[in-house]
Design a protein around this motif. Structure first.
Motif, PDB file in Angstrom:
ATOM      1  N   ARG A   1      -3.189  -0.948 -10.929  1.00 43.72           N
ATOM      2  CA  ARG A   1      -2.658   0.126 -11.813  1.00 43.72           C
ATOM      3  C   ARG A   1      -1.290  -0.052 -11.889  1.00 43.72           C
ATOM      4  NH1 ARG A   1      -4.787   4.096  -9.798  1.00 43.72           N
ATOM      5  NH2 ARG A   1      -2.907   4.750  -8.524  1.00 43.72           N
ATOM      6  N   LEU A   2      -0.681  -0.130 -11.014  1.00 47.50           N
ATOM      7  CA  LEU A   2       1.228  -0.387 -10.828  1.00 47.50           C
ATOM      8  C   LEU A   2       1.535  -1.631 -11.506  1.00 47.50           C
ATOM      9  CD1 LEU A   2       1.710   1.217  -7.470  1.00 47.50           C
ATOM     10  CD2 LEU A   2       2.298   2.601  -9.837  1.00 47.50           C
ATOM     11  N   ALA A   3       0.900  -2.660 -11.061  1.00 43.19           N
ATOM     12  CA  ALA A   3       1.340  -4.085 -11.523  1.00 43.19           C
ATOM     13  C   ALA A   3       0.930  -4.545 -13.001  1.00 43.19           C
ATOM     14  CB  ALA A   3       0.740  -5.165 -10.597  1.00 43.19           C
ATOM     15  N   GLY A   4      -0.183  -3.763 -13.309  1.00 46.07           N
ATOM     16  CA  GLY A   4      -0.991  -4.235 -14.611  1.00 46.07           C
ATOM     17  C   GLY A   4      -1.826  -5.463 -14.408  1.00 46.07           C
ATOM     18  N   ARG A   5      -1.998  -5.908 -13.387  1.00 45.47           N
ATOM     19  CA  ARG A   5      -2.829  -7.307 -12.979  1.00 45.47           C
ATOM     20  C   ARG A   5      -3.619  -6.907 -11.762  1.00 45.47           C
ATOM     21  NH1 ARG A   5       2.225  -8.535 -11.962  1.00 45.47           N
ATOM     22  NH2 ARG A   5       2.677  -9.191  -9.952  1.00 45.47           N
ATOM     23  N   LYS A   6      -4.451  -7.835 -11.444  1.00 45.10           N
ATOM     24  CA  LYS A   6      -5.059  -7.539 -10.205  1.00 45.10           C
ATOM     25  C   LYS A   6      -4.553  -8.126  -9.156  1.00 45.10           C
ATOM     26  CE  LYS A   6      -9.865  -8.693  -8.517  1.00 45.10           C
ATOM     27  NZ  LYS A   6     -10.147  -7.263  -8.346  1.00 45.10           N
ATOM     28  N   VAL A   7      -4.238  -7.182  -8.198  1.00 47.49           N
ATOM     29  CA  VAL A   7      -3.579  -7.661  -6.800  1.00 47.49           C
ATOM     30  C   VAL A   7      -4.241  -7.540  -5.696  1.00 47.49           C
ATOM     31  CG1 VAL A   7      -1.494  -7.208  -5.626  1.00 47.49           C
ATOM     32  CG2 VAL A   7      -1.358  -6.903  -8.152  1.00 47.49           C
ATOM     33  N   ALA A   8      -4.443  -8.460  -4.595  1.00 46.01           N
ATOM     34  CA  ALA A   8      -5.108  -8.303  -3.629  1.00 46.01           C
ATOM     35  C   ALA A   8      -4.420  -7.513  -2.444  1.00 46.01           C
ATOM     36  CB  ALA A   8      -5.777  -9.687  -2.962  1.00 46.01           C
ATOM     37  N   VAL A   9      -5.072  -6.796  -1.709  1.00 45.40           N
ATOM     38  CA  VAL A   9      -4.494  -6.191  -0.726  1.00 45.40           C
ATOM     39  C   VAL A   9      -5.326  -6.804   0.815  1.00 45.40           C
ATOM     40  CG1 VAL A   9      -4.051  -4.168   0.739  1.00 45.40           C
ATOM     41  CG2 VAL A   9      -3.844  -4.275  -1.876  1.00 45.40           C
ATOM     42  N   VAL A  10      -4.388  -7.271   1.724  1.00 48.92           N
ATOM     43  CA  VAL A  10      -4.996  -8.057   2.869  1.00 48.92           C
ATOM     44  C   VAL A  10      -4.225  -7.298   4.321  1.00 48.92           C
ATOM     45  CG1 VAL A  10      -5.397 -10.093   4.038  1.00 48.92           C
ATOM     46  CG2 VAL A  10      -5.437 -10.113   1.628  1.00 48.92           C
ATOM     47  N   ALA A  11      -4.971  -7.090   4.964  1.00 56.13           N
ATOM     48  CA  ALA A  11      -4.556  -6.833   6.422  1.00 56.13           C
ATOM     49  C   ALA A  11      -4.629  -7.857   7.420  1.00 56.13           C
ATOM     50  CB  ALA A  11      -5.210  -5.267   6.975  1.00 56.13           C
ATOM     51  N   VAL A  12      -3.662  -8.254   8.063  1.00 59.54           N
ATOM     52  CA  VAL A  12      -4.175  -9.135   9.230  1.00 59.54           C
ATOM     53  C   VAL A  12      -3.234  -8.817  10.303  1.00 59.54           C
ATOM     54  CG1 VAL A  12      -3.800 -11.059   7.444  1.00 59.54           C
ATOM     55  CG2 VAL A  12      -1.692 -10.219   8.570  1.00 59.54           C
ATOM     56  N   GLN A  13      -3.809  -9.646  11.542  1.00 57.31           N
ATOM     57  CA  GLN A  13      -3.371  -9.413  12.733  1.00 57.31           C
ATOM     58  C   GLN A  13      -2.108 -10.489  13.290  1.00 57.31           C
ATOM     59  OE1 GLN A  13      -5.744  -8.278  16.312  1.00 57.31           O
ATOM     60  NE2 GLN A  13      -5.057  -9.835  17.183  1.00 57.31           N
ATOM     61  N   GLY A  14      -0.929  -9.783  13.606  1.00 54.31           N
ATOM     62  CA  GLY A  14      -0.028 -10.805  14.031  1.00 54.31           C
ATOM     63  C   GLY A  14       0.077 -11.103  15.486  1.00 54.31           C
ATOM     64  N   GLN A  15       1.059 -11.840  15.812  1.00 55.93           N
ATOM     65  CA  GLN A  15       1.084 -12.311  17.206  1.00 55.93           C
ATOM     66  C   GLN A  15       1.639 -11.062  17.976  1.00 55.93           C
ATOM     67  OE1 GLN A  15      -0.267 -14.780  18.663  1.00 55.93           O
ATOM     68  NE2 GLN A  15      -0.759 -15.705  16.541  1.00 55.93           N
ATOM     69  N   GLY A  16       1.499 -10.861  19.228  1.00 60.13           N
ATOM     70  CA  GLY A  16       2.026  -9.823  20.214  1.00 60.13           C
ATOM     71  C   GLY A  16       1.254  -9.830  21.380  1.00 60.13           C
TER      72      GLY A  16
END
Length: 583
Positions: A505-520
């Protein structure tokens, strides 16, 4: 003449003298006036509430020279002898001593055909009738059903359920109730005035409360206190003689809990132990005080009724204002459990002290609704608003307590003590690390974070704010979490459909949202990051309306789903709306 104890000296001689049993005495008076006299009566109730006394008064009313009358004279030979228990036509039988069938045949059945010697009726008063054997009840059955016209049976019992139904169905059953502490206290005040004894209201209230609804027990205890203290009686005298706990000590304990004064609570526990009080009784009396506080909290008008002494009403009302109802219910459970624990404990004192500290700790709990309100949720729905009943969805990821966060982030436990104020995200301040972010991407990122903070404040504070970094490209937003923030990552994944819709809705185009696990550094997590871009998104929280519980109400469903408080709950507890009903 030898001394006569108060319980016998002040035994009621007329129906009007019986305390606390107006329903029974009024029925018997009307029956005598109209001539509707039954052939068998069963008087049931707790000890000392007036069962045998009422049976004697009824016997006098039937045999008085002016009777049958609801107001026996008390001066004729029949009234005098019945009151003294030596009337030949009024037989009092102790069923505990005459349980066998032979005794019943000799005393009752054999004498049924013999007319009264002097009185109008031959009366059989069987005390503790539930002690009779089954054979004795069977022998009485026919006699009670069709006795001679000059015979009346009166049976008293403290255990009504032990009397056969065949006996009860042939008798008129009167259930005597326990006498209120106020009524007992007023009767003791009349006795003390007649006996020229000065006694404080607090002392009378203490004796009345210890009697537990029994007038005879109260009079016997009062007699014992008089023997100890003489003509002037204070509350301390009652506590000393009867081993009771003064109300001042109980009030002091409650005030120490309210003030969260641990040292004072320990000192008061010392005082109870040094006074020789049974600590189980201390917990029981504290439970009674908590019950009084709850009564006043629920209905302030009840403070002027029931068992609350007049001298305590003001203090109880002031204390009740400082407790919530949830506090009082939790306190009652804590004290009830402590009483059970003390029963078999080798160190009862420890359990009492820990119970008081646990009571203080439980008062610090904050209701979830207040917590949501503080975090920006909508006000609680008014009467008539839709109420949504949510149940955990089968496909939802369970929410587990998060592992300790790094020092830079605020531990989730602090949200229960004070509200979390939405502010600039720590993750939002980190620059993106994939290429050089364009001004358009930076503006989109700020707009997306603002949208999440406004619409899903709880999600922003518990998940988005925990992200190690946020990367924005033309067609993807990537949230990276440390291994310690696994629960936050899973929570954000569960809300990915809503996040992608907001981003589109904000970008006016399809945007994927991804959650990843980083190193720690996390010994319990795998060394390589787990990218959660492939699995299908979880179903929306509001999935279906339970058709088995009522009609489908789309308007109410939409109203419930539009509530920020409901959305915040669904952010934390993945669930589906199963039923929506009007309150």
């Amino acid at each position: 003449m030898s001394y006569q104890v108060l319980a016998r000296k002040w035994r009621p001689q007329r129906f009007d003298d019986v305390v606390g049993q107006q329903a029974v005495t009024r029925t018997l008076r009307n029956a005598l006036t109209s001539g509707r006299i039954a052939q068998a009566f069963v008087f049931a109730g707790s000890r000392g509430c007036g069962k045998t006394t009422t049976a004697r008064i009824l016997a006098k009313a039937l045999n008085c020279v002016t009777g049958p009358t609801p107001d026996p004279c008390g001066d004729c030979d029949a009234c005098t002898e019945i009151a003294q228990g030596r009337d030949i036509d009024v037989l009092e039988i102790d069923a505990a001593s005459h349980t066998g069938i032979d005794n019943i045949r000799e005393v009752v059945i054999a004498g049924l055909s013999i007319a009264p010697v002097r009185d109008r009726y031959k009366v059989f008063i069987i005390d503790e009738v539930h002690q009779l054997s089954p054979a004795s009840f069977n022998a009485l059955l026919k006699s009670i059903e069709e006795p001679p016209p000059h015979v009346v049976f009166m049976m008293a019992t403290t255990e009504l359920h032990k009397i056969p139904d065949t006996i009860l169905s042939r008798s008129q059953v009167f259930e005597f109730k326990s006498i209120s502490a106020r009524a007992i206290s007023e009767q003791l005040r009349r006795i003390s005035a007649a006996e020229s004894i000065e006694v404080s209201d607090a002392a009378l209230a203490l004796v009345a409360r210890s009697a537990e609804g029994s007038m005879r027990d109260a009079q016997s205890a009062f007699d014992q206190v008089i023997a100890f203290a003489g003509k002037t009686i204070a509350a301390d005298d009652v506590s000393t003689v009867l081993g009771l706990i003064g109300r001042d000590l109980l009030f002091d304990i409650v005030e120490a809990v309210l003030d969260e004064d641990g040292p004072r609570a320990f000192a008061l526990a010392d005082r109870a132990v040094e006074s020789g009080h049974d600590l189980r009784l201390v917990c029981r009396e504290l439970s009674g005080l908590v019950r009084d506080l709850m009564i006043v909290s629920v209905d302030p008008a009840r403070g002027n009724e029931g068992d609350i002494a007049e001298t305590e009403r003001t203090r109880i009302a002031e204390l009740a204002k400082r407790f919530s109802r949830e506090d009082l219910m939790r306190a009652f459970d804590v004290l009830a459990k402590a009483e059970q624990d003390i029963r078999n404990a080798s160190q009862p004192r420890y359990h009492l002290e820990m119970a008081l500290l646990r009571w203080m700790h439980l008062r610090k709990l904050v209701p979830l609704t207040e917590l949501l309100d503080q975090m920006g949720g909508a006000p609680r729905p008014a009467a008539g608003a839709a109420r949504a009943t949510a149940t955990p969805a089968r496909s939802a990821v369970p929410v587990a307590p998060a592992r300790p966060a790094p020092a830079a982030s605020k531990p989730p436990a602090e949200s229960a003590a004070r509200p979390v104020t939405p502010g600039p995200s720590r993750a939002a301040e980190k620059p993106t690390q994939t290429g050089t972010p364009s001004p358009v991407a930076a503006g989109f990122k700020d707009a997306l974070l603002a949208e999440i903070r406004t619409a899903r404040g709880f999600l922003y504070n518990t998940a988005v704010a925990q992200a190690q970094k946020i990367e924005v490209t033309d067609d993807r937003v990537t949230f990276t979490f440390l291994p310690a923030h696994r629960v936050s990552r899973e929570q954000l994944e569960a809300q990915r459909p809503w996040l992608e819709a907001a981003a589109e809705r904000l970008a006016g185009r399809k945007v994927a949202v991804v959650a990843v696990q980083g190193q720690g550094a996390d010994p319990g997590a795998p060394a390589s990051p787990a990218v959660a871009s492939a699995p299908a998104p979880a179903a929306p929280a509001a999935a279906a309306v339970d058709t088995s519980g009522g009609k489908d109400n789309p308007d109410a469903k939409r109203e419930a789903l539009a509530s920020p408080a409901v959305r915040d709950l669904l952010d934390v507890f993945p669930a589906e709306i199963r039923n929506v009903e009007e309150m």
